[in-house]
Structures are given as C-alpha cells and as structure tokens.
Design a protein around this motif. Sequence first.
Motif, short mmCIF file in Angstrom:
data_model
loop_
_atom_site.label_atom_id
_atom_site.label_comp_id
_atom_site.label_asym_id
_atom_site.label_seq_id
_atom_site.Cartn_x
_atom_site.Cartn_y
_atom_site.Cartn_z
N LYS A 1 1.86 7.33 5.19
CA LYS A 1 1.61 7.49 6.63
C LYS A 1 2.92 7.34 7.42
O LYS A 1 3.17 8.08 8.37
N SER B 1 0.81 -1.21 0.00
CA SER B 1 0.00 0.00 0.00
C SER B 1 0.85 1.27 0.00
O SER B 1 1.66 1.49 0.90
N SER C 1 0.16 3.43 3.03
CA SER C 1 0.88 3.02 4.25
C SER C 1 2.27 3.66 4.30
O SER C 1 2.73 4.08 5.36
#
Length: 196
Positions: free
Chosen positions: A44, A38, A41
């Motif tokens: 983040k 991802s 991800s």
Amino acid sequence: MGLTGRQKEFFLFIKDFLDEYGYPPSVRDIAKGMGVASISSVKKMLDRLVEAGVIKKDSSKARGIELIYHQGVPLLGRIKAGTPVFSEENIEGYVDLAEKFKNTENLFCLKVEGDSMIDKGIFEGDTAVIKKQPDISEGETGAFRINDEVTLKTFARKKGCVFLIPANKRYKSIRVTPADSFEVIGKLKLVLKDFN
C-alpha cells in the motif's frame, strides 16, 4: 515532493538501499528494513509513492521498483578553504546539477568558507562540487579529511610526503605525517559562484 513523514522514510530507505546494493529492495527487504510486519502495508505504501510520482513499480518483478524523483546533488555543509574544520555530513539542501553533469552519482556539494584557495578563483560562499573517490592525482584539488577535519586544498607529494597546498601565499602547506589520520574524500569537479 509532497510526501508525508512516513512516506519520506520509505522513499529514503529505498534510495539508500539502491545506493548501497546497486539494485532496488524487494517488498520483504522493505518490510524488514522499515520494521513492518505486514507485506500488504508495504505494498500500500509503494502504491502511495507511485501516486506521488516518486517511484515506478513493475509488479512482474520481485525488485521492480525504480526511483523517478530526482532531488539533485546533496549539499553536505561547509568546508574550510583555510584551516581545516570538522564537516558534519548533514544534508542542508540539494543543488540541481543535471544540466552540468550527465551522471551526478557520487557527487556532493560543500559551501566554501575562508580564503586559502582564492588564487584558484575559489572564494568564501562558493559551492564546491566534489566527486567522491578514494584517491587523487598530483596537482589536483580536492576535499581531504585530516584528523577528523575537512579542508579543500591541492594535493602534492614531495620526497615521499603528502602535502595539502593552499592557493594563497598567506597560508602554509599542511604536511600529512604518519601520525595523522588522513583520507581523500574526493576530487573537486566544479565551483559554483555565489553572486549574492
């Protein structure tokens, strides 16, 4: 640095990528290198690294990551100033040399063991600061790998032969023969004294 184990892995991936390629990785490079499916991800995780104060991020650029955390120069273990010994390149810690060098890139440190360089003022327990480079000039002191062992000596060339010269009369020079595996690791830039 106060990072979790996973955050540290991401940070080190970015740092290693930057060291290897000379530019920061893209989000996709990080996802691929860290085995993350991802993209969100990865973004983040980058936000967390920004919050931790170890990177800056410019979202307008594909490769807009800048490292702002400086650990210092890595201490990679020990080097014999005597008989060569194998030096495993495991980082034992970091030495802050920002006040002594404008550019600490390509520098690393090794703890000195032995007494073969004492006439040059290099003693057991001192820290040798080495600049990684593939060659060295006549009369310069450096770190050398000979047959998978690492030693600190002065480089000399006599009658076409390479010699590694100690600075202690109790030790003999090491003659490098064509049968030896030999490599210049780097040049000695500074010796930090151990006053403990």
